[in-house]
Design a protein around this motif. Structure first.
Motif, PDB file in Angstrom:
ATOM      1  N   TYR A 270      67.703 -43.883 -38.019  1.00  0.00           N
ATOM      2  CA  TYR A 270      66.965 -42.643 -38.262  1.00  0.00           C
ATOM      3  C   TYR A 270      67.503 -41.917 -39.493  1.00  0.00           C
ATOM      4  O   TYR A 270      66.739 -41.394 -40.314  1.00  0.00           O
ATOM      5  CB  TYR A 270      67.070 -41.759 -37.026  1.00  0.00           C
ATOM      6  N   GLU A 273      66.345 -43.706 -42.597  1.00  0.00           N
ATOM      7  CA  GLU A 273      64.920 -43.464 -42.874  1.00  0.00           C
ATOM      8  C   GLU A 273      64.700 -42.059 -43.407  1.00  0.00           C
ATOM      9  O   GLU A 273      63.867 -41.844 -44.289  1.00  0.00           O
ATOM     10  CB  GLU A 273      64.125 -43.683 -41.579  1.00  0.00           C
ATOM     11  N   ARG A 274      65.492 -41.134 -42.863  1.00  0.00           N
ATOM     12  CA  ARG A 274      65.349 -39.744 -43.362  1.00  0.00           C
ATOM     13  C   ARG A 274      65.884 -39.602 -44.770  1.00  0.00           C
ATOM     14  O   ARG A 274      65.453 -38.737 -45.520  1.00  0.00           O
ATOM     15  CB  ARG A 274      66.124 -38.799 -42.442  1.00  0.00           C
ATOM     16  N   ARG A 281      59.143 -42.488 -47.471  1.00  0.00           N
ATOM     17  CA  ARG A 281      59.422 -42.213 -46.073  1.00  0.00           C
ATOM     18  C   ARG A 281      58.155 -42.378 -45.254  1.00  0.00           C
ATOM     19  O   ARG A 281      57.073 -41.930 -45.666  1.00  0.00           O
ATOM     20  CB  ARG A 281      59.951 -40.796 -45.934  1.00  0.00           C
ATOM     21  N   LEU A 286      59.480 -42.537 -38.384  1.00  0.00           N
ATOM     22  CA  LEU A 286      60.498 -41.579 -37.965  1.00  0.00           C
ATOM     23  C   LEU A 286      60.224 -41.082 -36.557  1.00  0.00           C
ATOM     24  O   LEU A 286      61.137 -40.921 -35.746  1.00  0.00           O
ATOM     25  CB  LEU A 286      60.533 -40.390 -38.931  1.00  0.00           C
TER      26      LEU A 286
END
Length: 1188
Positions: A270, A273-274, A281, A286
């Motif tokens: 996470y 990905e952030r 993105r 997410l």
């Protein structure tokens, strides 16, 4: 036993409907009955499987795919239930669990009932389980139905509890709580069952962790089941389900750890990905990751709730259970939970349980706590969370090194070692000193662990001086070794246990073997010349280093632990044997080089030389480089000979003699060189001794040596005596030379004390070697006669020395006599007795002298004997213990003469008299002598006891008649009676084995009392009638028919007119009669005496032992019929000497013809009755013949 619980085929019925869960259908009722009565072990598994196969062959009432049908084959055995799979082994558990999960998906209730039945069966339950459906959650009365009661009418116990969605009722027989269930059964088979049971629980959770474990049904049912059964009053349920619940929690910990890893991975994903740019993105991704994290966290929270429910429902109730096995299970699993899942379990609220249970009474529980703490302190990441626990329970952990259970003490020592390695400031110096002292413990594992702790704290990294510039690696290594040796010496000096070097070396052998086997460095410390006393070793430190070297050499060669630290020799493997051989080779090569220099340096120090002279005894005999070995061995032998000329101390001479004995052995390659050197030394001593004796012994038998000559004679005698002790020096004629000195002492008494003692030693060893050399071969008659004359001459010389003025000479002569006579008796069995030229028997005068010596030097100080405890606690207690040890040796030497038939057995009577008076000091020796004499000859041993008691009684009687009071040397009547009671106890419980001896004791006792007695009036009684009370102590050991025979024998002496005589003088007779009659009927003699009338034995009573024979008189001829008792012939007063007691026979008598005919009629009638009864009864103890 419920092998296959099956729910009824109807689906879930209406509210509170009842479903029977039985082992099989009604058609299989007989098979179920057999399975309820099966036996434990592998046979039970086989029988259960066979019944299961029979049921499978019949039409099944249920449909396919039911959870109770797991067809697993193993070696031709087919298992159809979960319990049978677990009993078969662990190979099929994985597959069966997968099958069960499939069934659970399709038929959840059926699978759950199978699982419930599995845990019931594993508890060893042989009863029935019924399930009552519970769906109405609004029922407030349901908890009032949860009971565990006993139905006394039916003899059954039942337990009713909630395991949602059922209310289960388990019914079982009353005898189930006997400890006979799988987890409590002994043997390897049931140990494997326990392991398979634990594995099943673990595999079940592992396989369900991604599916049904979170369905809010399986775990709720399982936890409620285990919680309720673990709270049962039945041990089998409580033990089995506590183990299952704790293993279930352990498996859930593994699931929680997996979920934690998944949460961490998802969290990192996470974050990655952030961290991407908004253009790259993916918002949907997410959200999915966030949802997954939330789901995993919810599952983790649910698992933790399950663990909390098990902990509160099972652990908190069972960690103080009355059964120690249950407490041990809880403590073992708690340590695992803390180590694996420290975020939840490793805190003070959980650690306190481990601390509390360190005080448990059972060693197994304490051991589990200590092992769990070892795992916690061994993890560096967990140490910071243990500070409060360490401060609170450190004192208890240190005190557990003194635990009475050896394994707990060893593991507590190891725990403290782990704590000291992980936390430097936890253990104080006082704590460490307390732990160091365990290197002297008698339990070797504890001593070895303490040695490892000592090495890690003091010896592994000792303080070193500042290294000088340019020092090589070898020099730094030598400096480290010297620092370690100094640290070890300092510890030994501070411990103040200076007699335990060998135990210290044994304790350090496993951990500091490299240091102790570095003989090159240790000897270099001894040989180096230090410029200043501070830099070198002191004399005491040099003594200690030499003792350490000797102990390490012995440990490297022999290997086994020291005396008191092991029950037997350790089995050495091939690898250890090779390492041991390498060490032997290395130490042999090294000490052949340096030992001459060490002997030369310390030649004037007795203690150091005596240790150094023992080292060659451990040399390896098969050295490869013989030329190298012989060269250095010659130098060693020369130095040893020079050292011998300088010393006359016993330790040095004994060590040198043992070393020469080893080097002169036939299997040693240096035998010829060592033998020639030894022969030269001995020849030089003998020649010098002959010269001195020729100059100092005059023809008239005087000894004219001055002080210098006397000292030289004494030194030679000491050397010859030490060597003659371990080696045969007979060819030098030691006996002829030294016996001249003893002859002078016997005639003139002018020899110095030490010369006399050493001369006795030399002559003693010479005679002993002569006996040993002639034990294996048959000697010619002339040589045998010469040897017998030599033995007689030695005994005569020692006999004269028994009257010497000095006690040391007396004791040495006595011990020499006893040893020689005992050795001669043992060798008689191996000699050829043609004409018996070698047979030598001590004359009566010598036997009396030996007995007089024992009575004078052993049985003395009775007033001290009664205060032995007080004396041992006083300042002179040590001297008293040494005196008792000396006297015990003297008594043991004398008793060996009796045991080996050198002396007459009757000579032991004087020793047996002292059994009660000196019981604390010599009771074990006298009792063992009594046992050995009974093994030699039961009858003669019994005669000796009779002689002992009668002599004591006669002496008491004479003393009372003369002075009317007992003198200090006379035992009282109560003491004699107690002595008789102790003698009777030595016959043991086997009355058949000793019946002849006991009959002889009673016969001789009756004859002793009534010999020569003629009654003149009713009040006139035999003078020795009170002896019958002493004799009554042996009545309880008689068999019932023998008591009747003894009673009949007594009546012929006492006469019918004395039966009802109540005069005080006849009370001993009344008491003795009562002991024979009352004990025959199982009554007490005192209660029998207290009765108003004394019952006469009827003819019917006597007829019940018809086969007990009586001896005929001289004029009768024995025939097939039993002969009657004869009235005794009056004889003179008894004077029972040792010879008379040995030769005493049965009493002959000549009764009147009328008496004879009457008694013959009674015996004939008894015989006829006995023959009639014997036709229908087997022969037992009561019909074995005993002659009186």
């Amino acid at each position: 036993m419920i092998a296959e619980p099956i729910a009824s085929r109807s689906s879930i019925q209406k509210e509170n409907s009842v479903t029977e869960v039985t082992s099989s259908g009604s058609a299989n009722h007989n098979g179920n009955e057999n399975r309820q009565k099966n036996v434990r072990g592998k046979r039970r598994a086989r029988e259960v499987s066979e019944n299961a196969k029979r049921r499978c062959s019949e039409p099944r009432r249920g449909g396919p795919g039911r959870g109770g049908r797991h067809h697993i084959k193993n070696g031709g055995i087919e298992a159809v239930s979960l319990f049978e799979v677990v009993t078969m082994g662990s190979s099929a558990i994985q597959a069966v669990v997968d099958d069960w999960i499939e069934v659970y998906h399709t038929e959840r209730d059926t699978a759950l009932l199978d699982l419930i039945s599995f845990f019931i069966q594993c508890s060893g339950c042989k009863g029935v389980v019924t399930a009552e459906m519970f769906q109405n959650k609004q029922d407030t009365e349901v908890m009032s139905k949860m009971v565990e009661e006993l139905d006394e009418g039916s003899g059954l116990q039942y337990k009713k509890f909630l395991a949602f969605p059922w209310i289960l009722t388990v019914t079982w027989p009353m005898d189930m709580d006997t400890g006979d269930y799988p987890l409590a059964m002994p043997g390897l088979y049931w140990k494997r069952f326990r392991a398979n049971f634990c594995e099943f629980v673990s595999v079940l959770v592992s396989q369900c962790q991604h599916s049904v474990i979170f369905d809010s049904h399986l775990m709720d049912t399982l936890i409620s089941l285990l919680t309720e059964l673990s709270d049962s009053g039945v041990r089998a349920f409580r033990h089995t389900c506590t183990l299952a619940a704790t293993k279930l929690l352990t498996a859930l910990v593994g699931v929680a750890l997996n979920l934690s890893v998944s949460v961490d991975n998802s969290q990192r994903l996470y974050e990655v990905e952030r961290g991407k740019t908004p253009s790259k993105r993916a918002g949907l991704r997410l959200e999915k990751i966030q949802d997954k994290i939330t789901e995993l966290q919810d599952k983790k929270c649910e698992i933790e709730n399950m663990m909390d429910a098990i902990f509160k429902g099972v652990f908190l109730k069972r960690y103080r259970d009355v059964i120690p096995e249950i407490r041990a299970i809880c403590m073992e699993e708690l340590g695992i939970w803390m180590r694996l899942y420290s975020p939840v379990f490793l805190n003070d609220s959980y650690l306190k349980y481990l601390g509390w249970m360190l005080h448990d009474k059972q060693p197994d529980v304490r051991l589990k706590c200590v092992l769990g703490l070892q795992g916690l302190y061994g993890d560096a990441l967990l140490n910071s969370k243990l500070d409060l626990f360490t401060n609170r329970f450190k004192e208890r952990m240190v005190s557990m090194t003194l635990d009475k259970d050896h394994e707990v003490a060893v593991q507590a020592m190891r725990l403290l070692m782990v704590i000291s390695q992980s936390c430097d400031d936890v253990l104080s110096s006082e704590d460490c000193k307390h732990m160091y002292q365990f290197v002297y413990s008698s339990h070797r594992p504890l001593a070895a662990t303490a040695g490892e702790f000592l090495y890690s704290k003091l010896l592994s990294a000792p303080p070193l001086p500042e290294p000088r510039d340019g020092a090589s690696e070898q020099e730094r290594s030598g400096e480290l070794m010297r620092a370690r040796v100094r640290a070890l010496l300092q510890f030994y000096e501070e411990s103040e246990l200076h007699q335990h070097v060998v135990y210290l070396v044994d304790s350090l052998w496993d951990s500091a073997g490299g240091l102790l086997k570095d003989w090159a460095s240790l000897t270099s410390l001894l040989l180096q010349d230090s410029p200043s006393p501070e830099a070198g070793l002191s004399s005491a430190q040099e003594d200690l280093v030499i003792e350490i070297v000797l102990a390490s050499v012995r440990q490297a060669v022999e290997g086994p632990p020291q005396v008191g630290r092991g029950t037997g020799k350790k089995v050495i493997g091939a690898r250890e044997r090779k390492a041991q051989t390498d060490d032997c080779t290395r130490l042999t090569e090294h000490f052949l080089l340096v030992l001459p220099d060490l002997l030369s340096k310390y030649s004037g120090d007795t203690d150091k030389v005596s240790c150094l002279l023992k080292i060659p005894q451990y040399f390896q005999t098969d050295s490869n480089n013989s030329a190298f070995s012989e060269k250095h061995l010659r130098a060693l032998l020369i130095q040893m000979a020079a050292t011998l000329e300088m010393h006359t101390d016993a330790e040095v001479l004994e060590a040198a003699a043992r070393t020469y004995q080893f080097l002169c052995s036939e299997d040693v390659p240096w035998q010829s060189m060592a033998s020639s050197t030894r022969d030269e030394i001995v020849q030089r001593w003998v020649d010098r001794l002959d010269t001195l004796l020729g100059n100092t012994l005059e023809k008239d038998g005087t000894f004219t040596a001055d002080e210098e000559q006397t000292g030289e004679v004494l030194s030679i005698l000491k050397r010859v005596s030490a060597f003659h002790n371990s080696q045969d020096l007979s060819r030098w004629g030691i006996y002829d030379s030294v016996s001249r000195l003893l002859s002078v002492e016997a005639q003139r008494g002018v020899l110095p004390l030490q010369v006399t003692l050493q001369a006795l030693h030399c002559v003693y060893y010479a005679v002993l070697w002569q006996l040993n050399s002639s034990g294996d071969v048959s000697l010619p008659r002339e040589r045998a006669i010469a040897q017998r004359n030599q033995l007689r001459g030695f005994c005569e010389k020692c006999h004269r020395c028994l009257s010497h003025t000095h006690p040391a000479v007396k004791e040495q002569a006595f011990l020499s006599l006893c040893d020689i006579l005992t050795a001669h008796s043992c060798q008689l069995q191996a000699w050829d007795h043609v004409g018996t030229p070698l047979l030598y028997t001590p004359d009566p005068k010598l036997q009396r002298a030996l007995l007089a010596f024992i009575m004078e030097h052993v049985f003395t100080g009775a007033e001290l004997d009664s205060q032995s405890k007080a004396a041992s606690e006083s300042s002179s207690g040590v001297n008293r213990l040494e005196d008792i040890h000396r006297r015990r040796n003297l008594l043991a030497a004398y008793c060996k003469l009796i045991v080996h038939s050198v002396l007459e057995m009757s000579m032991a009577a004087e020793v047996f008299k002292q059994y009660m008076k000196y019981y604390n000091d010599f009771g074990d020796i006298i009792k063992e002598t009594l046992s050995r004499t009974r093994q030699m000859d039961k009858i003669e041993s019994a005669r000796t006891l009779v002689l002992c008691l009668q002599q004591l009684f006669i002496r008491l009687k004479q003393d009372q008649d003369s002075r009317n009071a007992c003198s200090s040397g006379v035992q009282t009547y109560s003491c004699i009676k107690e002595l008789a009671r102790r003698f009777s106890l030595t016959f043991g419980w086997d009355q058949v084995k000793s019946r002849e001896s006991l009959a002889m004791i009673h016969r001789d006792g009756i004859e002793f009392v009534f010999q020569g007695f003629e009654q003149r009036s009713e009040k006139h009684s035999p003078p020795y009638v009170s002896y019958l009370t002493i004799l009554s102590e042996f009545s309880s050991k008689l068999l019932r028919p023998d008591k009747k025979t003894v009673y009949s024998y007594l009546q012929r002496y006492a006469g019918e007119h004395t039966v009802n005589n109540r005069d005080e003088s006849w009370l001993p007779l009344v008491y003795y009669r009562a002991s024979l009659l009352a004990t025959a009927d199982g009554e007490d003699s005192v209660s029998y005496i207290s009765s108003d009338t004394f019952k006469q034995p009827s003819s019917t009573i006597r007829s019940r032992s018809p086969s007990l024979k009586q001896p005929p008189s001289d004029g009768e001829v024995q025939s097939g019929a039993c002969q009657p008792f004869k009235a005794p012939e009056p004889r003179g007063p008894p004077l029972l000497s040792a010879v008379e007691a040995k030769g005493k026979k049965g009493v002959k008598s000549s009764p009147s013809q009328d008496e004879e005919e009457a008694e013959a009629q009674v015996v004939a009638t008894a015989t006829a009755e006995g023959q009639t009864n014997g036709a229908n009864e087997d022969v037992d103890v009561d019909t074995v013949d005993v002659d009186l």
